[in-house]
Structures are given as structure tokens and as C-alpha cells.
Design an enzyme around this catalytic site. Structure first.
Site, PDB file in Angstrom:
ATOM      1  N   CYS A 390      -3.801 123.584  64.634  1.00 24.35           N
ATOM      2  CA  CYS A 390      -2.452 123.121  64.978  1.00 24.35           C
ATOM      3  C   CYS A 390      -2.383 121.601  64.828  1.00 24.35           C
ATOM      4  CB  CYS A 390      -2.074 123.590  66.377  1.00 24.35           C
ATOM      5  SG  CYS A 390      -0.287 123.488  66.715  1.00 24.35           S
ATOM      6  N   HIS A 516      -2.931 129.364  65.668  1.00 17.91           N
ATOM      7  CA  HIS A 516      -3.963 129.351  66.716  1.00 17.91           C
ATOM      8  C   HIS A 516      -4.854 130.588  66.600  1.00 17.91           C
ATOM      9  CE1 HIS A 516      -2.638 125.935  69.249  1.00 17.91           C
ATOM     10  NE2 HIS A 516      -1.454 126.199  68.698  1.00 17.91           N
ATOM     11  N   GLU A 518      -7.729 131.120  67.764  1.00 18.72           N
ATOM     12  CA  GLU A 518      -8.504 131.407  68.987  1.00 18.72           C
ATOM     13  C   GLU A 518      -7.891 132.510  69.820  1.00 18.72           C
ATOM     14  OE1 GLU A 518      -5.817 127.850  70.204  1.00 18.72           O
ATOM     15  OE2 GLU A 518      -6.763 128.668  68.401  1.00 18.72           O
TER      16      GLU A 518
END
Length: 552
Positions: A390, A516, A518
Site C-alpha cells: 500500500c 493488502h 497480509e
């Protein structure tokens, strides 16, 4: 979205409450319960209720709340939803997290629309009915158990409407279909050398005053409880001794917790109490995951360069996903929390010289941005594996523009609206947005990958979907300039022509992504980008060791 009418007894409900103090790990407890039931063939969904008045955590400071976890459908939620997904592999959604603010907002909006037909609106029944309705939203056909965690601590004023709704659920659904699990601190008083059960007794007493009688008490402790202490808690809290469960602090990983519960017989207790048609326990990959964590074959050092280095929860999913990359590489990842301001003040060499990989996470605002840019430059010039997420991608683009493309004044419009070269600009869809809450580009979007890119190699696919949370994007006016100087735009959103992935092909591993990743990494299924990032860091470390050996 319309929901099929919920029938009594169709779905069972488990409610997880906390006592004595907050931050006991109720989220880990609830996630572990979900994982154990799933391993018994039970279809579960998890959710959390937070008593604060914010409509969602999207506008909250990480110092107060930690990271904001984003779901596929674009909800900004509590970080515990990350634990739910990582432990169970089951999806969460906007119906998996409610706050008092969201509940009250729904009730008041309905009242303004005339939905209550002139009634006087009260906490009971209108607010509690809205809470129960929100619980039942996850009780869809095929869902065997809904596990609901209540944030905060029993006795908190703001949590009382939720506790009242939980009490009513056993009347509505039948006591045989509802289970109450209370997580309580059993402190060890080091000066006296004693474990004290009195706080738990008082906490359960507060629950009973509300009308909730716990079926199980999970004791958070520094050390395992003796049989005598369990008997004492059983007697004074009026639960069976077998329902007093140890949850001591774990040493290696939070993924040990479900195995502790197995030893305590908790899954059998739940199955018996709720009358679930469960299968023989099948732990699947979990024993191998624990084995990889406890007995790694190598180790690697990775720096996370951000502005919340001292806050474990600010980058919770980042740290977890890095660990997952270590698990599949059977290596221990030593995560170094490096403050970007320290890189700016002391220089990258001083902070990153012994590092095998550099990751810059997401974030907002101008604070410490120059330190992040210096970290990107160092990783690029020293051929250290780099991963930007990001804001991390945006920093990589700014650094590349300044130091490779020679674009003076290159910056992001978020920090410098009058920048001479705004290589990062506000998305078109964001230009008319006035409200802050829930207004970013949120949730899952498609991305098409370039054949032969590092991203394509990682995903082994040309079309992917990832979760987003941002307002600013790469300015496409600079694509030609970047490509002429060796950049590769390896991922593009096909609907908006939005740059999703930026790579440097002649670097060992330099990848930035606007999304993102994750949020979609699990111990049993590490995210491909994190897996390859850790692999690249290992290769860098091994190459360095070989060079040292050769020079010796």
C-alpha cells in the site's frame, strides 16, 4: 442482503465473554474454539461485538485500536477477525463485526424511517433485538455453530446491552442450544507466591447478576492451575470441575492454544453440551505447522520499517504473514521493528546493514515518510529483497521517480498537493468524497498479472483478487517514464487501469503492491508473496554467508 428465516435449534450459539481485565486474548480463544470445531467437521462462523460508539474502527488511531482488518466485502473491522480467519480458514464479512455505534445507528435510522410505527424506542427490547438480529445474521443454513465474542470486560457499562441480549438468547433459542464461555484472569501474586481465584469469583458473580450462568470458565494464567485451584473455582463459580479450563501463557506461538484446549478436553465439552454431530478429530496440517515453528531449519532477519514500531497490534497481520512465510520455508523469521524516523535520523546503513529483507507496510500521513524512502533506496541499491505494501508501494514509486527517473520534486499528492511531479495521486473516485469513515477504496478487487513477473511466479496465476484500503494510486501519466527506466507494472486492475503491482525486474526481489496481501495469509496457506519474499531473504542471507566463506 436478505436472510432466510432462522429456525430455533437449526444453529447453536457460543458466547465468549471476558472478566477481570481486558486484553486477555478472547479473540485467540474464540478463534481456537472455531479451529477445534472445524477439525471435528463442524461448520462454524465467528463474529465480534465491540461496545465502543464508533460505527467501525476505520477512523481510529492505531495507538488505541491496532490495525484495521479489511474483509472481502469492504468492511473495516476489528483485528480479531484476522485471528478468526487465520485459525479457521473461514471467511469473515461485514456481519462478523458490530459496534455499539453501528447497532444504535441501525436502530435510530429505522426509527427516523418510521419502522417502529410510533413506539417508544428503548434499550430493551429495541437495541437488544437489533443485537440478537445481528447475531442471527451468521446463522445461515448449513452453519452449525456461531461463535460470538463480546469485547471489553463484564461489568463495563457500555457492554450491558450486549450482555442482556446474550441472556435473552438462551430463552429465545433454548438453553440446550446456547453455551456461555467466560475467559477470566487468574493472577499469580509473585510477592506472596500464590495464585488468586477471587477476581474470577467476582467476575462470574457479575455475570450471574446479569442472568448469565457460564458453562465453561477458561482461566488465563502464567502457569498451569493445580487440581485444588480448579476445584475451588468449580465450587465457588458453580461449574463442573471439568469445565474449568487452563489457558496458560504460551512460549512459542499462539497456534499452541488449540492444542492446550485439546489436552483440557474442551472440544469434547462443547460437543457434549450442544449435542453436535461431530466427527473424529482431524487436525490436518496443524501438527506440521507447530513442528515447523518449534524446529526451524534456518533463520532470517527481516525489517519492518514503519511509524508504529513499538505497537505489536498496529501491523498484526503483517507480522503474522511474515511468520507464515517462515513456516513454509521451515525457517525462523527474526522480525526487526525499525522506526522510519530512526532511518531518517541515523541513516539506512546504521539501521539496516544486517537485514536480509525490508518491508514497508501501509499507513497514512506525512510522518516519517523520508525515512521510509531512504529504506527503499537502500534496499534497491544494495539488492536487498524489498516488499512494499500500500503506502510501501507508493514510497517505492516516489523513490524510483526521484533517484532513477530523475524527476525532481516527485512526491505523493497526499503529502504535497502542489508537488512538481505527483507520481502518486488521489483516485478519481475519491475526489468528491467528504466523509472519512468507510469511504476509501475497500475490499476485494481483481488484478491481472504480467507473465514472467515475480508476482506471476508467486501466484502461479494470471488473475487474482486482493483486498484494498486506500485513497491514493499510482499516477498513470508516469507509466512510460518508469518503464523506460526499467520498471515493470506487473499487476493491473482491468476495470480502472489501476497499477496494483510495481516491480524492478533486474533486482533480486523488489515488489510493491497497492493491496493488502497480509489479510489473506494463513498458517496453513501462506500468502504467495510473503512466501517468496521470505525465500528471497533466505537466498540473500545464504549468498552473503557464501561470500564471507569464500573471502575467508
Amino acid at each position: 442482503m436478505e436472510f432466510e428465516k432462522h429456525e430455533k435449534g437449526q444453529t447453536k450459539f457460543i458466547f465468549v465473554t471476558g472478566g477481570v481485565v481486558s486484553s486477555l486474548g478472547k479473540g485467540i480463544t474464540a478463534a481456537s474454539l472455531g479451529m477445534l470445531l472445524k477439525c471435528r467437521g463442524v461448520n462454524v462462523r465467528l463474529q465480534k461485538f465491540d461496545p465502543y460508539l464508533n460505527v467501525d474502527p476505520g477512523t481510529m488511531n492505531p495507538y488505541q485500536h491496532g490495525e484495521v482488518y479489511v474483509t472481502d466485502d469492504g468492511a473495516e473491522t476489528d483485528l480479531d477477525l484476522g485471528h478468526y480467519e487465520r485459525f479457521t480458514g473461514e471467511p469473515t464479512s461485514r456481519y462478523s463485526n458490530y459496534t455499539s455505534g453501528r447497532i444504535y445507528n441501525s436502530v435510530l435510522s429505522r426509527e427516523r424511517e418510521g419502522g417502529y410505527l410510533g413506539q417508544t424506542i428503548q434499550l430493551i427490547p429495541h437495541v437488544t433485538d437489533e443485537i440478537k438480529k445481528s447475531i442471527r445474521r451468521l446463522a445461515e443454513p448449513g452453519v452449525d455453530v456461531v461463535i460470538t465474542e463480546i469485547g471489553g470486560t463484564v461489568g463495563d457499562i457500555e457492554g450491558l446491552p450486549f450482555m442482556e441480549a446474550l441472556r435473552q438468547m438462551s430463552l429465545d433459542e433454548g438453553r440446550e442450544n446456547v453455551m456461555y464461555i467466560h475467559v477470566s484472569l487468574v493472577p499469580y501474586i509473585r510477592a506472596a507466591g500464590e495464585v488468586k481465584t477471587k477476581p474470577t469469583q467476582h467476575s462470574v458473580g457479575r455475570l450471574r447478576e446479569i442472568g448469565i450462568i457460564p458453562d465453561v470458565i477458561i482461566c488465563r494464567t502464567e502457569m498451569a492451575l493445580t487440581k485444588e485451584l480448579k476445584s475451588k473455582i468449580s465450587l465457588f463459580c458453580n461449574v463442573e470441575e471439568k469445565a474449568v479450563i487452563d489457558e496458560p501463557d504460551v512460549s512459542d506461538t499462539i497456534y499452541e492454544v488449540p492444542f492446550i484446549f485439546i489436552e483440557e478436553g474442551l472440544d469434547e465439552l462443547i460437543i457434549e453440551k450442544l449435542g453436535l454431530a461431530a466427527q473424529t478429530r482431524n487436525l490436518g496440517p496443524w501438527p506440521n505447522i507447530l513442528e515447523a515453528i518449534r524446529h526451524p531449519e534456518s533463520e532470517v532477519d527481516i525489517a519492518v520499517v514503519g511509524k508504529y514500531g513499538e505497537l505489536q497490534d498496529a501491523y498484526k497481520s503483517i507480522y503474522e504473514a511474515i511468520d507464515h512465510g517462515g513456516i513454509c520455508n521451515r525457517c525462523k523469521v527474526n522480525i526487526h521493528r525499525v522506526l522510519a524516523k530512526d532511518v531518517d535520523e541515523h541513516g539506512a546503513e546504521a539501521e539496516l546493514s544486517d537485514i536480509d529483507g525490508v518491508l514497508i507496510p501501509g499507513g497514512f500521513g506525512s510522518r516519517d515518510i523520508e525515512g521510509k524512502l531512504e529504506a527503499v533506496r537502500y534496499a534497491r541499491e544494495k539488492n536487498i529483497p524489498f516488499f512494499g505494501i500500500c503506502l510501501g508501494l507508493q514510497c517505492a514509486a516516489i523513490e524510483f521517480a526521484r533517484n532513477v527517473c530523475g524527476l525532481e520534486g516527485a512526491n505523493t499528492a497526499e503529502i504535497s498537493p502542489e508537488a512538481e511531479n505527483p507520481v502518486i495521486c488521489l483516485m478519481d473516485e475519491q475526489k468528491k468524497v467528504c466523509k472519512k469513515g468507510g469511504s476509501m477504496r475497500l475490499g476485494a478487487y481483481k488484478c491481472e498479472l504480467t507473465d514472467g513477473s515475480k508476482a506471476h511466479k508467486a501466484y502461479q496465476n494470471t488473475s487474482i483478487s486482493e483486498r484494498h484500503r486506500h485513497r491514493y494510486e499510482f499516477n498513470n501519466s508516469y507509466k512510460d517514464c518508469f518503464e523506460k527506466n526499467g520498471a515493470l507494472f506487473a499487476g493491473i486492475n482491468p476495470d480502472l487501469d489501476l497499477v496494483e503491482i510495481f516491480e524492478i525486474p533486474d533486482h533480486p526481489w523488489f515488489v510493491g503492491c497497492q493491496f493488502h496481501p497480509e489479510f489473506k495469509s494463513y498458517p496453513a496457506a501462506p500468502h504467495p508473496l510473503f512466501k517468496d519474499f521470505v525465500t528471497a531473504a533466505l537466498e540473500k542471507k545464504d549468498a552473503g554467508a557464501t561470500d564471507c566463506k569464500d573471502s575467508g
